[in-house]
Design a protein around this motif. Structure first.
Motif, short mmCIF file in Angstrom:
data_model
loop_
_atom_site.label_atom_id
_atom_site.label_comp_id
_atom_site.label_asym_id
_atom_site.label_seq_id
_atom_site.Cartn_x
_atom_site.Cartn_y
_atom_site.Cartn_z
N ILE A 112 27.71 16.99 6.40
CA ILE A 112 26.44 16.67 5.73
C ILE A 112 25.89 15.34 6.24
CG2 ILE A 112 25.39 16.18 3.50
CD1 ILE A 112 27.43 17.99 2.20
N ALA A 113 26.78 14.37 6.46
CA ALA A 113 26.33 13.06 6.96
C ALA A 113 25.71 13.18 8.35
CB ALA A 113 27.52 12.10 6.98
N LYS A 114 26.33 13.96 9.24
CA LYS A 114 25.78 14.11 10.58
C LYS A 114 24.44 14.84 10.56
CE LYS A 114 30.10 13.97 13.23
NZ LYS A 114 30.97 14.68 14.19
N GLU A 115 24.31 15.86 9.73
CA GLU A 115 23.05 16.59 9.64
C GLU A 115 21.95 15.70 9.09
OE1 GLU A 115 20.51 19.68 10.29
OE2 GLU A 115 22.62 19.48 10.89
N THR A 116 22.28 14.87 8.11
CA THR A 116 21.28 13.94 7.57
C THR A 116 20.88 12.91 8.63
OG1 THR A 116 22.30 14.20 5.39
CG2 THR A 116 20.78 12.36 5.68
N CYS A 117 21.82 12.46 9.44
CA CYS A 117 21.50 11.52 10.51
C CYS A 117 20.53 12.13 11.51
CB CYS A 117 22.78 11.09 11.23
SG CYS A 117 23.81 9.93 10.31
N LYS A 118 20.71 13.41 11.81
CA LYS A 118 19.77 14.08 12.72
C LYS A 118 18.37 14.13 12.12
CE LYS A 118 23.32 17.03 14.82
NZ LYS A 118 23.78 18.43 15.04
N MET A 119 18.28 14.40 10.84
CA MET A 119 16.97 14.46 10.18
C MET A 119 16.28 13.10 10.16
SD MET A 119 18.00 16.93 6.98
CE MET A 119 16.38 16.80 6.27
N LEU A 120 17.08 12.02 10.10
CA LEU A 120 16.53 10.67 10.03
C LEU A 120 16.44 10.01 11.40
CD1 LEU A 120 18.44 9.37 6.87
CD2 LEU A 120 16.09 10.22 7.00
N ALA A 121 16.71 10.76 12.46
CA ALA A 121 16.66 10.23 13.83
C ALA A 121 17.66 9.11 14.03
CB ALA A 121 15.25 9.77 14.20
N LEU A 122 18.81 9.20 13.36
CA LEU A 122 19.89 8.24 13.56
C LEU A 122 20.92 8.82 14.52
CD1 LEU A 122 20.51 7.07 9.86
CD2 LEU A 122 19.15 5.92 11.61
N GLY A 123 21.83 7.97 14.97
CA GLY A 123 22.90 8.45 15.82
C GLY A 123 23.86 9.32 15.04
N THR A 124 24.62 10.12 15.76
CA THR A 124 25.54 11.07 15.11
C THR A 124 26.99 10.66 15.29
OG1 THR A 124 25.48 12.46 17.09
CG2 THR A 124 23.92 12.98 15.31
N LYS A 125 27.24 9.43 15.69
CA LYS A 125 28.63 8.96 15.79
C LYS A 125 29.10 8.55 14.40
CE LYS A 125 27.86 5.87 18.93
NZ LYS A 125 28.13 4.78 19.91
N VAL A 126 29.37 9.56 13.59
CA VAL A 126 29.79 9.35 12.20
C VAL A 126 31.26 9.72 12.08
CG1 VAL A 126 29.38 9.97 9.80
CG2 VAL A 126 27.47 9.89 11.41
N TYR A 127 32.04 8.84 11.44
CA TYR A 127 33.47 9.04 11.27
C TYR A 127 33.79 9.10 9.78
CZ TYR A 127 33.17 7.23 16.04
OH TYR A 127 32.81 7.02 17.34
#
Length: 356
Positions: free
Chosen positions: A9-24
């Motif tokens: 969910i965090a990575k998908e939200t980052c994509k929607m907000l144009a953030l990076g996807t390097k989420v751990y």
């Protein structure tokens, strides 16, 4: 991004907000075998962490601050209160709990995060107005102090006290416009660079004093310098000082006369010829243009632009590693065979979780 949701969910939200996807996940952050500078670098380079707890948010903010970064934190719940208080700028979003609002520096009353950008722009514009005002006031004070002191020492002359009062009044009226100025905002965080402010203000004050001395020196010429028909030194100095000082606010917010063989004619009634007034106005405009060019040059010098600015994003890996190693040590107390107490350093025992 720091969220308690799942990592997907965090990575998908980052994509929607144009953030990076390097989420751990939090396991990589806390129990990933990293410590010291390696853990700090992970936090600094990551785009976010998922499945975190309140203590993890606090630790991330603390690590970023230790690396010299200015940190801001948004949140809405009670569990966000510690990190909101720890951050340099805590922001409680609309509908947040009272605990989050009490710990935050900014509280939003309407939904949406776009207000953060507007708040940063407005804050930096206010800072720019304050900096322009301070540079303006310091330069004005130095102008009068340098000229009055040197004129009293050199030619035993000063400006009439009543005219000084009017000069101060006009200067205060000019600063009112600063509150409504269409100030610009810088792209990077602003801070009080006092050495830079002092350098620029001193240079402007010296230039203003030199310009006043030039116009006073022309009155000693045989043809009277700027005096066309008649005039009074006090009124000429007052007009020149008032004009240059009032026009200086625009700066901080970013030919020879014909000769007169008969010599200058000073007015008995302290009045000034209209032609002389026009000449003073033209001279003051020229002085303001020169000061504006000097001010622009001072603001674009790289060494002066960074003068007084704190060095940020500087990692001290040795201290970070030292603190990490010390956190793994514990003080052990034991008794020797002769009954004496002894304290030693040993490795901290790892906590073993028992399944219930």
């Amino acid at each position: 991004m720091l969220t308690g949701d799942a990592i997907a969910i965090a990575k998908e939200t980052c994509k929607m907000l144009a953030l990076g996807t390097k989420v751990y996940d939090s396991e990589r952050l806390i129990h990933g075998g990293l410590a010291g500078s390696a853990q700090h670098e992970l936090v600094e380079k990551a785009d976010g962490f998922a499945e975190v707890f309140p203590e993890h948010k606090y630790q991330v903010v603390e690590m970023l601050q230790q690396r010299g970064h200015l940190t801001a934190m948004t949140g809405d719940g009670v569990n966000d209160a510690p990190s909101l208080k720890k951050a340099d700028c805590g922001i409680a979003v609309e509908g947040s709990t009272e605990a989050a609002q009490a710990a935050a520096d900014i509280v939003f009353l309407a939904p949406g995060l776009s207000t953060i950008v507007d708040a940063i722009k407005l804050a930096r514009q206010i800072f720019q107005r304050m900096k322009a005002y301070i540079q303006y006031r310091i330069a004005l004070c130095l102008h009068l102090e340098i000229y009055l002191v040197t004129s009293m020492i050199i030619i035993d002359e000063t400006v009439d006290s009543s005219l000084i009062v009017f000069i101060a009044l006009f200067a205060d009226l000019a600063t009112i416009a600063v509150a409504y100025d269409n100030a610009h905002f810088e792209a990077r965080p602003v801070e009080w660079q006092l050495p830079k402010i002092w350098v620029i203000s001193i240079v402007l004050g010296i230039l203003l004093a030199a310009a006043t001395w030039i116009i006073r020196g022309t009155l000693f010429l045989e043809n009277g310098g700027i005096i066309q028909n008649f005039g009074s030194p006090q009124e000429i100095l007052f007009l020149e000082i008032a004009l240059t000082e009032n026009w200086l606010i625009f700066v901080t917010r970013g030919g020879h006369p014909p000769s007169d063989p008969a010599g200058p004619t000073f007015s008995v009634n302290n009045d000034v010829d209209i032609v002389t007034v026009v000449v003073i106005w033209a001279y003051s405009i020229g002085v303001t243009v020169i000061i504006a060019v000097v001010y622009y040059i001072l603001t674009i010098i790289p060494a002066l632009d960074n003068l007084g600015r704190k060095t940020r994003s500087k990692a001290d890996t040795q201290i970070e590693n030292m603190i990490a190693h010390l956190s793994k040590l514990a003080i052990e107390h034991e008794h020797s065979s002769d009954g004496k107490s002894r304290y030693t350093l040993g490795a901290r025992a790892e906590e073993i979780e028992e399944d219930e």
